[in-house]
Motif scaffolding. Structure first.
Motif, PDB file in Angstrom:
ATOM      1  N   ASP A  59       7.565  37.665  87.088  1.00 16.35           N
ATOM      2  CA  ASP A  59       7.981  36.713  86.050  1.00 16.35           C
ATOM      3  C   ASP A  59       7.792  35.280  86.523  1.00 16.35           C
ATOM      4  OD1 ASP A  59       8.624  38.759  84.325  1.00 16.35           O
ATOM      5  OD2 ASP A  59      10.773  38.649  84.667  1.00 16.35           O
ATOM      6  N   ASP A  60       8.032  35.031  87.797  1.00 18.62           N
ATOM      7  CA  ASP A  60       7.843  33.678  88.333  1.00 18.62           C
ATOM      8  C   ASP A  60       6.369  33.264  88.246  1.00 18.62           C
ATOM      9  OD1 ASP A  60      10.515  33.277  88.885  1.00 18.62           O
ATOM     10  OD2 ASP A  60      10.357  33.964  90.961  1.00 18.62           O
ATOM     11  N   ASP A  61       5.454  34.216  88.517  1.00 18.16           N
ATOM     12  CA  ASP A  61       4.025  33.926  88.365  1.00 18.16           C
ATOM     13  C   ASP A  61       3.714  33.559  86.918  1.00 18.16           C
ATOM     14  OD1 ASP A  61       3.659  34.597  91.017  1.00 18.16           O
ATOM     15  OD2 ASP A  61       2.673  36.511  90.609  1.00 18.16           O
ATOM     16  N   LEU A  62       4.229  34.360  85.999  1.00 21.76           N
ATOM     17  CA  LEU A  62       3.976  34.108  84.582  1.00 21.76           C
ATOM     18  C   LEU A  62       4.508  32.737  84.173  1.00 21.76           C
ATOM     19  CD1 LEU A  62       2.867  35.290  81.917  1.00 21.76           C
ATOM     20  CD2 LEU A  62       5.161  36.167  81.484  1.00 21.76           C
ATOM     21  N   ASP A  63       5.721  32.411  84.612  1.00 19.08           N
ATOM     22  CA  ASP A  63       6.303  31.102  84.302  1.00 19.08           C
ATOM     23  C   ASP A  63       5.445  29.974  84.862  1.00 19.08           C
ATOM     24  OD1 ASP A  63       8.373  32.364  83.011  1.00 19.08           O
ATOM     25  OD2 ASP A  63       9.819  32.069  84.623  1.00 19.08           O
ATOM     26  N   ALA A  64       4.954  30.147  86.084  1.00 21.07           N
ATOM     27  CA  ALA A  64       4.125  29.110  86.707  1.00 21.07           C
ATOM     28  C   ALA A  64       2.815  28.939  85.956  1.00 21.07           C
ATOM     29  CB  ALA A  64       3.857  29.456  88.167  1.00 21.07           C
ATOM     30  N   PHE A  65       2.177  30.031  85.562  1.00 21.73           N
ATOM     31  CA  PHE A  65       0.910  29.945  84.846  1.00 21.73           C
ATOM     32  C   PHE A  65       1.088  29.357  83.449  1.00 21.73           C
ATOM     33  CE2 PHE A  65      -0.425  33.806  87.513  1.00 21.73           C
ATOM     34  CZ  PHE A  65      -0.884  32.991  88.540  1.00 21.73           C
ATOM     35  N   LEU A  66       2.231  29.631  82.836  1.00 19.17           N
ATOM     36  CA  LEU A  66       2.511  29.092  81.503  1.00 19.17           C
ATOM     37  C   LEU A  66       3.099  27.691  81.568  1.00 19.17           C
ATOM     38  CD1 LEU A  66       4.130  32.221  79.814  1.00 19.17           C
ATOM     39  CD2 LEU A  66       1.848  31.296  79.383  1.00 19.17           C
ATOM     40  N   ALA A  67       3.401  27.207  82.766  1.00 16.26           N
ATOM     41  CA  ALA A  67       4.018  25.890  82.987  1.00 16.26           C
ATOM     42  C   ALA A  67       5.372  25.810  82.305  1.00 16.26           C
ATOM     43  CB  ALA A  67       3.095  24.766  82.521  1.00 16.26           C
ATOM     44  N   VAL A  68       6.150  26.874  82.459  1.00 14.18           N
ATOM     45  CA  VAL A  68       7.511  26.901  81.914  1.00 14.18           C
ATOM     46  C   VAL A  68       8.421  26.213  82.918  1.00 14.18           C
ATOM     47  CG1 VAL A  68       9.423  28.398  81.225  1.00 14.18           C
ATOM     48  CG2 VAL A  68       7.086  29.014  80.635  1.00 14.18           C
ATOM     49  N   SER A  69       9.235  25.289  82.449  1.00 15.51           N
ATOM     50  CA  SER A  69      10.117  24.542  83.340  1.00 15.51           C
ATOM     51  C   SER A  69      11.285  25.413  83.808  1.00 15.51           C
ATOM     52  CB  SER A  69      10.655  23.293  82.653  1.00 15.51           C
ATOM     53  OG  SER A  69      11.603  23.661  81.664  1.00 15.51           O
ATOM     54  N   CYS A  94       1.609  50.869  82.206  1.00 14.99           N
ATOM     55  CA  CYS A  94       1.887  49.948  83.316  1.00 14.99           C
ATOM     56  C   CYS A  94       3.298  49.380  83.165  1.00 14.99           C
ATOM     57  CB  CYS A  94       0.839  48.834  83.289  1.00 14.99           C
ATOM     58  SG  CYS A  94       1.163  47.438  84.350  1.00 14.99           S
ATOM     59  N   PRO A  95       4.250  49.798  84.036  1.00 11.32           N
ATOM     60  CA  PRO A  95       5.610  49.253  83.929  1.00 11.32           C
ATOM     61  C   PRO A  95       5.651  47.741  84.158  1.00 11.32           C
ATOM     62  CG  PRO A  95       5.502  51.021  85.573  1.00 11.32           C
ATOM     63  CD  PRO A  95       4.118  50.787  85.073  1.00 11.32           C
ATOM     64  N   ASN A  96       4.808  47.239  85.038  1.00  9.24           N
ATOM     65  CA  ASN A  96       4.742  45.801  85.295  1.00  9.24           C
ATOM     66  C   ASN A  96       4.284  45.060  84.035  1.00  9.24           C
ATOM     67  OD1 ASN A  96       4.919  43.454  86.800  1.00  9.24           O
ATOM     68  ND2 ASN A  96       2.966  43.746  87.818  1.00  9.24           N
ATOM     69  N   CYS A  97       3.369  45.673  83.284  1.00  5.37           N
ATOM     70  CA  CYS A  97       2.899  45.067  82.034  1.00  5.37           C
ATOM     71  C   CYS A  97       4.046  44.932  81.039  1.00  5.37           C
ATOM     72  CB  CYS A  97       1.789  45.910  81.417  1.00  5.37           C
ATOM     73  SG  CYS A  97       0.273  45.966  82.387  1.00  5.37           S
ATOM     74  N   ARG A  98       4.878  45.968  80.946  1.00  3.35           N
ATOM     75  CA  ARG A  98       6.006  45.940  80.021  1.00  3.35           C
ATOM     76  C   ARG A  98       6.964  44.812  80.389  1.00  3.35           C
ATOM     77  NH1 ARG A  98       8.528  50.528  81.186  1.00  3.35           N
ATOM     78  NH2 ARG A  98       6.833  51.687  80.256  1.00  3.35           N
ATOM     79  N   GLU A  99       7.254  44.665  81.691  1.00  2.00           N
ATOM     80  CA  GLU A  99       8.154  43.597  82.139  1.00  2.00           C
ATOM     81  C   GLU A  99       7.580  42.218  81.835  1.00  2.00           C
ATOM     82  OE1 GLU A  99       8.865  44.299  86.267  1.00  2.00           O
ATOM     83  OE2 GLU A  99       9.741  46.275  85.909  1.00  2.00           O
ATOM     84  N   ARG A 100       6.280  42.020  82.088  1.00  2.00           N
ATOM     85  CA  ARG A 100       5.667  40.719  81.809  1.00  2.00           C
ATOM     86  C   ARG A 100       5.621  40.451  80.308  1.00  2.00           C
ATOM     87  NH1 ARG A 100       5.967  41.767  86.526  1.00  2.00           N
ATOM     88  NH2 ARG A 100       8.055  41.225  85.905  1.00  2.00           N
ATOM     89  N   ALA A 101       5.432  41.486  79.500  1.00  2.00           N
ATOM     90  CA  ALA A 101       5.425  41.296  78.049  1.00  2.00           C
ATOM     91  C   ALA A 101       6.808  40.870  77.559  1.00  2.00           C
ATOM     92  CB  ALA A 101       4.986  42.584  77.357  1.00  2.00           C
ATOM     93  N   HIS A 102       7.853  41.491  78.101  1.00  2.00           N
ATOM     94  CA  HIS A 102       9.218  41.095  77.736  1.00  2.00           C
ATOM     95  C   HIS A 102       9.467  39.638  78.130  1.00  2.00           C
ATOM     96  CE1 HIS A 102      10.547  44.933  76.264  1.00  2.00           C
ATOM     97  NE2 HIS A 102      10.264  45.540  77.404  1.00  2.00           N
ATOM     98  N   ARG A 103       8.976  39.241  79.293  1.00  2.00           N
ATOM     99  CA  ARG A 103       9.156  37.856  79.744  1.00  2.00           C
ATOM    100  C   ARG A 103       8.399  36.886  78.837  1.00  2.00           C
ATOM    101  NH1 ARG A 103      12.527  34.298  81.416  1.00  2.00           N
ATOM    102  NH2 ARG A 103      11.478  32.521  82.304  1.00  2.00           N
ATOM    103  N   LEU A 104       7.164  37.256  78.461  1.00  2.00           N
ATOM    104  CA  LEU A 104       6.388  36.408  77.559  1.00  2.00           C
ATOM    105  C   LEU A 104       7.112  36.252  76.233  1.00  2.00           C
ATOM    106  CD1 LEU A 104       3.757  34.825  77.057  1.00  2.00           C
ATOM    107  CD2 LEU A 104       2.775  36.956  76.187  1.00  2.00           C
ATOM    108  N   ALA A 105       7.682  37.341  75.733  1.00  2.00           N
ATOM    109  CA  ALA A 105       8.438  37.279  74.472  1.00  2.00           C
ATOM    110  C   ALA A 105       9.654  36.364  74.610  1.00  2.00           C
ATOM    111  CB  ALA A 105       8.873  38.676  74.044  1.00  2.00           C
ATOM    112  N   ALA A 106      10.257  36.350  75.791  1.00  2.00           N
ATOM    113  CA  ALA A 106      11.452  35.531  76.012  1.00  2.00           C
ATOM    114  C   ALA A 106      11.131  34.038  76.054  1.00  2.00           C
ATOM    115  CB  ALA A 106      12.149  35.951  77.303  1.00  2.00           C
TER     116      ALA A 106
END
Length: 168
Positions: free
Chosen positions: A151-161, A73-85
């Motif tokens: 990435d914006d979804d991930l940031d919102a769910f993680l409550a990243v400012s 899943c290419p989308n999974c790879r991108e979200r994993a990189h964002r989570l790592a960041a």
């Protein structure tokens, strides 16, 4: 006749400009609705059939965010990189990447994300689509799960400012 054609050209130009403004306003409304939908999804309580995974419990009282991914899943790879960041001391919980393939662990290598390669645990978490973010409370009880589209979804769910987003 020339004046009529010039007037018609000016009116069509003005009509095009008005349509562009209308389109911009409509696009703004759609973005606002998407933001409200994300907020509403984050506020929805967990389903009645709550799962509990002791392995995702924590002694420090902080929740655990588990990103479930698939290797193809290419989308999974991108979200994993964002989570790592964004993973680190500013994240309001622990970050975990859960997958079945060893290759997925490389996506978060050299970061503060714990990678778990465990097919049995993946079956216990039982997500329907990847990438999915699952939040577990400090006692290992599932609070919610969300499919992460960007990435914006991930940031919102993680409550990243916003400032953390720009730094990552």
């Amino acid at each position: 006749m020339r004046a009529f054609l010039d007037s018609l050209a000016v009116l069509s130009f003005l009509g095009t400009v008005l349509l562009l403004f209308a389109f911009a306003a409509l696009l703004n409304m759609v973005r606002e609705l998407q933001g409200k939908l994300l907020q509403a999804q984050a506020a929805v309580p967990a389903a009645p059939a709550v799962r509990s995974v002791d392995r995702f419990g924590s002694d420090d009282g902080r929740p655990t965010f588990v990103l479930v991914v698939s290797e193809h899943c290419p989308n999974c790879r991108e979200r994993a990189h964002r989570l790592a960041a964004v993973a680190g001391p500013d994240l309001p919980g622990h970050a975990v990447l859960l997958a079945a393939a060893e290759r997925c662990a490389e996506w978060v290598a050299d970061s503060q994300v714990l990678s778990l390669i465990d097919s049995a645990l993946l079956g216990k978490v039982a997500v329907g689509a990847t990438p999915t973010l699952v939040k577990y409370s400090a006692d290992g009880t599932e609070e919610w799960r969300r499919v992460v589209g960007s990435d914006d979804d991930l940031d919102a769910f993680l409550a990243v400012s916003h400032s953390e987003r720009s730094n990552a």
